[in-house]
Design a protein around this motif. Structure first.
Motif, PDB file in Angstrom:
ATOM      1  N   TYR A 118       1.117  -1.156   0.020  1.00 22.55           N
ATOM      2  CA  TYR A 118      -0.118   0.085  -0.045  1.00 22.55           C
ATOM      3  C   TYR A 118       1.002   1.300   0.038  1.00 22.55           C
ATOM      4  CZ  TYR A 118      -4.242  -2.615   0.760  1.00 22.55           C
ATOM      5  OH  TYR A 118      -5.480  -3.552   0.502  1.00 22.55           O
ATOM      6  N   PHE A 119       0.618   2.198  -0.999  1.00 23.74           N
ATOM      7  CA  PHE A 119       1.364   3.333  -1.135  1.00 23.74           C
ATOM      8  C   PHE A 119       0.340   4.412  -0.759  1.00 23.74           C
ATOM      9  CE2 PHE A 119       4.127   0.608  -3.487  1.00 23.74           C
ATOM     10  CZ  PHE A 119       5.332   1.239  -3.529  1.00 23.74           C
ATOM     11  N   THR A 120       0.521   5.494   0.131  1.00 27.78           N
ATOM     12  CA  THR A 120      -0.477   6.413   0.315  1.00 27.78           C
ATOM     13  C   THR A 120       0.258   7.761  -0.095  1.00 27.78           C
ATOM     14  OG1 THR A 120      -1.156   5.388   2.464  1.00 27.78           O
ATOM     15  CG2 THR A 120      -1.399   7.526   2.303  1.00 27.78           C
ATOM     16  N   PHE A 154      -5.044   9.500  -0.353  1.00 23.23           N
ATOM     17  CA  PHE A 154      -5.738   8.304  -0.918  1.00 23.23           C
ATOM     18  C   PHE A 154      -4.382   7.202  -0.916  1.00 23.23           C
ATOM     19  CE2 PHE A 154      -3.904  10.281  -4.654  1.00 23.23           C
ATOM     20  CZ  PHE A 154      -3.124   8.957  -5.157  1.00 23.23           C
ATOM     21  N   SER A 155      -4.921   5.881  -0.976  1.00 25.07           N
ATOM     22  CA  SER A 155      -3.929   5.022  -0.972  1.00 25.07           C
ATOM     23  C   SER A 155      -4.103   4.013  -2.208  1.00 25.07           C
ATOM     24  CB  SER A 155      -3.990   4.007   0.422  1.00 25.07           C
ATOM     25  OG  SER A 155      -3.755   4.624   1.556  1.00 25.07           O
ATOM     26  N   VAL A 156      -3.236   3.283  -2.590  1.00 26.05           N
ATOM     27  CA  VAL A 156      -3.389   2.298  -3.887  1.00 26.05           C
ATOM     28  C   VAL A 156      -2.528   1.068  -3.430  1.00 26.05           C
ATOM     29  CG1 VAL A 156      -3.539   4.045  -5.735  1.00 26.05           C
ATOM     30  CG2 VAL A 156      -1.339   3.420  -5.189  1.00 26.05           C
ATOM     31  N   ALA A 157      -3.052   0.166  -3.934  1.00 25.86           N
ATOM     32  CA  ALA A 157      -2.408  -1.281  -3.588  1.00 25.86           C
ATOM     33  C   ALA A 157      -1.674  -1.693  -4.822  1.00 25.86           C
ATOM     34  CB  ALA A 157      -3.396  -2.385  -3.211  1.00 25.86           C
ATOM     35  N   ILE A 158      -0.620  -1.971  -4.655  1.00 23.05           N
ATOM     36  CA  ILE A 158       0.376  -2.359  -5.865  1.00 23.05           C
ATOM     37  C   ILE A 158       0.874  -3.853  -5.683  1.00 23.05           C
ATOM     38  CG2 ILE A 158       2.410  -1.601  -7.228  1.00 23.05           C
ATOM     39  CD1 ILE A 158       0.371   0.653  -7.157  1.00 23.05           C
ATOM     40  N   ILE A 159       0.686  -4.486  -6.807  1.00 20.11           N
ATOM     41  CA  ILE A 159       1.281  -5.849  -6.874  1.00 20.11           C
ATOM     42  C   ILE A 159       2.436  -5.930  -7.173  1.00 20.11           C
ATOM     43  CG2 ILE A 159      -1.306  -6.857  -7.431  1.00 20.11           C
ATOM     44  CD1 ILE A 159      -0.184  -7.112 -10.295  1.00 20.11           C
ATOM     45  N   PRO A 160       3.314  -6.952  -6.842  1.00 15.78           N
ATOM     46  CA  PRO A 160       4.636  -6.929  -6.994  1.00 15.78           C
ATOM     47  C   PRO A 160       5.166  -6.842  -8.493  1.00 15.78           C
ATOM     48  CG  PRO A 160       4.048  -8.824  -5.757  1.00 15.78           C
ATOM     49  CD  PRO A 160       2.972  -8.197  -6.050  1.00 15.78           C
ATOM     50  N   TYR A 161       4.091  -7.440  -9.716  1.00 19.88           N
ATOM     51  CA  TYR A 161       4.420  -7.321 -11.081  1.00 19.88           C
ATOM     52  C   TYR A 161       4.551  -5.882 -11.397  1.00 19.88           C
ATOM     53  CZ  TYR A 161       4.130  -7.454 -16.165  1.00 19.88           C
ATOM     54  OH  TYR A 161       4.393  -6.994 -17.239  1.00 19.88           O
ATOM     55  N   THR A 162       3.846  -4.855 -10.565  1.00 18.18           N
ATOM     56  CA  THR A 162       3.841  -3.513 -11.312  1.00 18.18           C
ATOM     57  C   THR A 162       4.941  -2.884 -10.568  1.00 18.18           C
ATOM     58  OG1 THR A 162       1.349  -3.379 -11.106  1.00 18.18           O
ATOM     59  CG2 THR A 162       2.423  -1.438 -11.068  1.00 18.18           C
ATOM     60  N   ILE A 163       5.219  -2.996  -9.407  1.00 16.89           N
ATOM     61  CA  ILE A 163       6.424  -2.644  -8.788  1.00 16.89           C
ATOM     62  C   ILE A 163       7.817  -2.937  -9.699  1.00 16.89           C
ATOM     63  CG2 ILE A 163       7.935  -2.561  -6.849  1.00 16.89           C
ATOM     64  CD1 ILE A 163       5.623  -3.008  -4.905  1.00 16.89           C
ATOM     65  N   GLU A 164       7.747  -3.966 -10.147  1.00 14.79           N
ATOM     66  CA  GLU A 164       8.881  -4.772 -10.744  1.00 14.79           C
ATOM     67  C   GLU A 164       8.930  -3.978 -12.380  1.00 14.79           C
ATOM     68  OE1 GLU A 164      12.459  -6.101 -11.990  1.00 14.79           O
ATOM     69  OE2 GLU A 164      11.459  -6.212 -10.050  1.00 14.79           O
TER      70      GLU A 164
END
Length: 196
Positions: A118-120, A154-164
């Protein structure tokens, strides 16, 4: 018009100031597929290709762009999210993104959520932009779903694929990012202003 689905990462090869403009050279794996006058989103900023040199291409940002986005903070070597304009008839895998950054935000919190992160982000809500729970938001050109929507964050939930595969891997607390709010939400908000 874009979708917020990042195609590849590029790197800033050079930055030159010319009057009030910034001429930025980008190193990219899809440079050989570009043409002059083509629009490419760079961290969500729509810029026009004005020169092509082997694996690098040149774009120019005007003062208005520098004032409203993170582009004036870019340095040689920075990694940027890249997306070419969508093709008519393609699937819209993200959401409707114009490449017109509304404002910037600051990453205020990063939390591990056991499989996602989670990134806020905190932003100045006095400008009139807003998010809604489960609505769309573009952060550095990435199409995302809003969670924990508040007046000024606001926050967003980032999956590992998107981070990579995006420059989310470089975002830390205090990092400034570009925001483009949902275009439909912006029109609804403006209509409400006229009804007052």
């Amino acid at each position: 018009m874009f979708t917020g689905i990042i195609e590849t990462l590029g790197s800033v090869a050079s930055i030159e100031k010319e009057s009030n403009n910034l001429n930025i050279t980008i190193e990219s794996t899809f440079t050989n597929e570009l043409k002059i006058d083509q629009s490419v989103a760079h961290n969500g900023i729509c810029l026009t290709v004005v020169g092509i040199f082997d694996s690098q291409y040149l774009v120019t940002a005007v003062q208005e762009t520098a004032d409203k986005t993170t582009i004036s903070d870019w340095k040689v070597g920075d990694i940027v999210n890249l997306e070419r304009g969508m093709k008519l008839g393609d699937r819209l895998d993200g959401h409707i993104v114009q490449g017109h950054v509304d404002q910037t935000a600051i990453c205020s919190k990063i939390e591990d959520a056991g499989g996602s992160t989670y990134f806020t982000f905190s932003y100045d809500s006095s400008i009139g932009n807003l998010t809604i729970e489960k609505g769309s938001i573009t952060v550095n050109g990435v199409s995302l779903t809003v969670v924990n929507s508040k007046k000024d964050e606001f926050s967003v939930a980032i999956i590992p694929y998107t981070i990579e595969h995006t420059n989310f891997k470089k975002i830390e607390i205090g990092t400034k990012v570009n925001l483009e709010f949902d275009v439909i939400g912006k029109y609804v908000s403006r209509l409400q202003e006229y009804r007052k």
